[in-house]
Motif scaffolding. Structure first.
Motif, short mmCIF file in Angstrom:
data_model
loop_
_atom_site.label_atom_id
_atom_site.label_comp_id
_atom_site.label_asym_id
_atom_site.label_seq_id
_atom_site.Cartn_x
_atom_site.Cartn_y
_atom_site.Cartn_z
N SER A 1 26.57 49.63 39.52
CA SER A 1 26.30 48.45 39.97
C SER A 1 24.68 48.37 40.34
O SER A 1 24.07 47.36 40.72
CB SER A 1 26.85 47.51 41.10
OG SER A 1 28.22 47.24 40.50
N LEU A 2 23.88 49.33 40.59
CA LEU A 2 22.49 49.69 40.71
C LEU A 2 21.93 50.34 39.61
O LEU A 2 22.67 51.39 39.25
CB LEU A 2 22.32 50.35 41.98
CG LEU A 2 22.36 49.44 43.16
CD1 LEU A 2 22.25 50.03 44.55
CD2 LEU A 2 21.61 47.92 43.39
N SER B 1 22.66 44.73 41.16
CA SER B 1 21.38 44.48 40.46
C SER B 1 21.66 43.33 39.32
O SER B 1 20.87 42.67 38.95
CB SER B 1 20.57 45.60 39.67
OG SER B 1 21.67 46.16 39.03
N ALA B 2 23.15 43.20 39.24
CA ALA B 2 23.38 42.26 38.04
C ALA B 2 24.94 41.84 38.39
O ALA B 2 25.58 42.27 39.22
CB ALA B 2 23.62 42.88 36.75
N PRO B 3 25.23 40.50 38.11
CA PRO B 3 26.52 39.70 38.63
C PRO B 3 27.71 40.49 37.94
O PRO B 3 28.83 40.22 38.55
CB PRO B 3 26.30 38.23 37.98
CG PRO B 3 25.53 38.45 37.12
CD PRO B 3 24.37 39.44 37.40
N ALA B 4 27.57 41.36 36.78
CA ALA B 4 28.66 41.96 36.49
C ALA B 4 28.24 42.98 35.40
O ALA B 4 27.01 43.12 35.07
CB ALA B 4 29.62 40.82 35.44
N LEU B 5 29.15 44.02 35.15
CA LEU B 5 28.75 45.18 34.25
C LEU B 5 28.82 44.71 32.80
O LEU B 5 29.51 43.56 32.41
CB LEU B 5 29.64 46.27 34.56
CG LEU B 5 29.71 46.92 36.01
CD1 LEU B 5 30.68 47.92 36.19
CD2 LEU B 5 28.34 47.33 36.37
N PRO B 6 28.12 45.55 32.04
CA PRO B 6 28.32 45.23 30.49
C PRO B 6 29.92 45.16 29.92
O PRO B 6 30.08 44.40 29.04
CB PRO B 6 27.88 46.45 29.88
CG PRO B 6 26.84 47.00 30.74
CD PRO B 6 27.34 46.90 32.28
N ASN B 7 30.79 45.90 30.59
CA ASN B 7 32.23 45.55 30.04
C ASN B 7 32.91 44.35 30.80
O ASN B 7 34.33 43.99 30.57
CB ASN B 7 33.19 46.82 30.61
CG ASN B 7 33.27 47.18 32.22
OD1 ASN B 7 32.48 46.28 32.94
ND2 ASN B 7 33.94 48.18 32.33
N GLY B 8 32.31 43.47 31.74
CA GLY B 8 32.78 42.15 32.24
C GLY B 8 33.30 42.58 33.58
O GLY B 8 33.56 41.52 34.42
N ASP B 9 33.15 43.67 34.11
CA ASP B 9 33.95 43.95 35.50
C ASP B 9 32.88 43.35 36.49
O ASP B 9 31.74 43.56 36.26
CB ASP B 9 33.85 45.56 35.67
CG ASP B 9 34.76 45.87 36.94
OD1 ASP B 9 35.02 44.92 37.93
OD2 ASP B 9 35.24 46.76 37.05
N ASP B 10 33.29 42.39 37.15
CA ASP B 10 32.32 41.48 38.13
C ASP B 10 32.55 42.11 39.54
O ASP B 10 31.93 41.45 40.25
CB ASP B 10 32.38 40.00 38.21
CG ASP B 10 33.98 39.76 38.59
OD1 ASP B 10 34.93 40.74 38.64
OD2 ASP B 10 34.38 38.58 38.59
N ARG B 11 33.03 43.28 39.77
CA ARG B 11 33.30 43.83 41.10
C ARG B 11 31.86 44.55 41.60
O ARG B 11 31.35 45.21 40.66
CB ARG B 11 34.29 44.89 41.20
CG ARG B 11 35.87 44.43 40.88
CD ARG B 11 36.96 45.49 41.14
NE ARG B 11 36.51 46.56 39.87
CZ ARG B 11 37.28 47.58 39.92
NH1 ARG B 11 37.99 47.92 40.82
NH2 ARG B 11 36.96 48.31 38.94
N PRO B 12 31.58 44.33 42.47
CA PRO B 12 30.30 45.17 43.07
C PRO B 12 30.65 46.55 43.25
O PRO B 12 31.56 47.05 44.07
CB PRO B 12 29.85 44.57 44.35
CG PRO B 12 31.12 44.02 44.73
CD PRO B 12 31.93 43.63 43.70
N LEU B 13 30.34 47.67 42.34
CA LEU B 13 30.56 49.00 42.54
C LEU B 13 29.41 49.86 42.97
O LEU B 13 28.74 50.20 42.11
CB LEU B 13 31.06 49.62 40.96
CG LEU B 13 32.19 48.67 40.36
CD1 LEU B 13 32.53 49.26 38.88
CD2 LEU B 13 33.36 48.16 41.25
N ILE B 14 29.18 49.82 44.01
CA ILE B 14 28.12 50.54 44.67
C ILE B 14 28.19 52.18 44.79
O ILE B 14 27.34 52.82 44.38
CB ILE B 14 27.59 49.94 46.01
CG1 ILE B 14 27.50 48.27 45.78
CG2 ILE B 14 26.45 50.63 46.61
CD1 ILE B 14 26.55 47.87 45.05
#
Length: 231
Positions: free
Chosen positions: A157-158, A208-221
């Motif tokens: 997520s960063l 840094s973005a509301p979701a990952l390219p795969n659509g996962d919107d969890r913050p994965l720090i």
């Protein structure tokens, strides 16, 4: 019944050294007391009907067993790993996990509460940190200062290898801000009380973005792979 009775196949009846019972589940706790009744048993958890006031009076009359002399520690299945002064003997003994105490001042992570849930990779679990507080529920046999060791990986997520900041807080210490620059272990000096403790892990970075390219919107720090304690 069989998942509870399996505890008798791992812990022999009439063991010379006491057994410490740390099972939290009401039913598992009660059946462990029954099936291990021929062993000296230190009840570090009293659950279900045994915890009722009218029953507790009778429980308190029983001969006391010193848990610091325990050879085996019994906890809930799926909630155990090698830690300071303790090692896993049987991770899946029916409804239980069986550990062997290697020294009297052992510590053990009993449960991890994580807003992003728990995931499995091969034969181990991991946790994505980033959505608020992740709480480590820890039992320590004695009060002590020890090293908390976190096996961490940088999350997606960063961008790239940007350092992360993880706040570590417990009742015995002021919050500590730990800088995580790469994948691998991080050690933090903390104080544990005898008995139950809570250690709170809070990533301080924002995605840094509301979701990952795969659509996962969890913050994965940060990814937490393992937790242990060292002297």
């Amino acid at each position: 019944m069989q998942p509870y009775e399996m505890i008798r196949t791992v812990v022999p009846a009439g063991a010379a050294h006491p057994i410490a019972l740390l099972a939290d589940d009401d039913v598992a706790n009660a059946w462990a007391v029954y099936f291990l009744r021929e062993n000296p048993l230190a009840l570090l958890r009293v659950r279900h009907y045994m915890a009722q006031p009218y029953t507790r009076n009778f429980m308190d009359r029983a001969e006391r067993t010193d848990p610091r002399q325990a050879e085996f520690v019994i906890t809930d299945q799926g909630q155990c790993a090698d830690n300071a002064g303790i090692r896993v003997v049987q991770p899946e003994a029916g409804k239980y996990c069986v550990l062997q105490a290697l020294k009297p001042d052992w510590s053990l992570v009993l449960r991890i509460d994580n807003p992003n849930g728990r995931e499995r990779a091969s034969d181990s679990f991991f946790y994505w940190l980033g959505r608020g507080n992740t709480v480590l529920h820890v039992f320590s046999m004695t009060e002590k200062t020890t090293q908390l060791r976190l096996d961490l990986m940088l999350g997606p997520s960063l961008p790239g290898n940007a350092p992360r900041t993880l706040q570590v807080a417990s009742a015995g210490d002021p919050p500590q801000a730990v800088r995580v620059e790469r994948d691998g272990p991080v050690a933090i000096r903390i104080h544990l009380r005898a008995g139950d403790n809570q250690i709170v892990l809070t990533p301080l970075d924002k995605p840094s973005a509301p979701a990952l390219p795969n659509g996962d919107d969890r913050p994965l720090i940060l990814r937490l792979n393992a937790v242990s304690f060292e002297p």
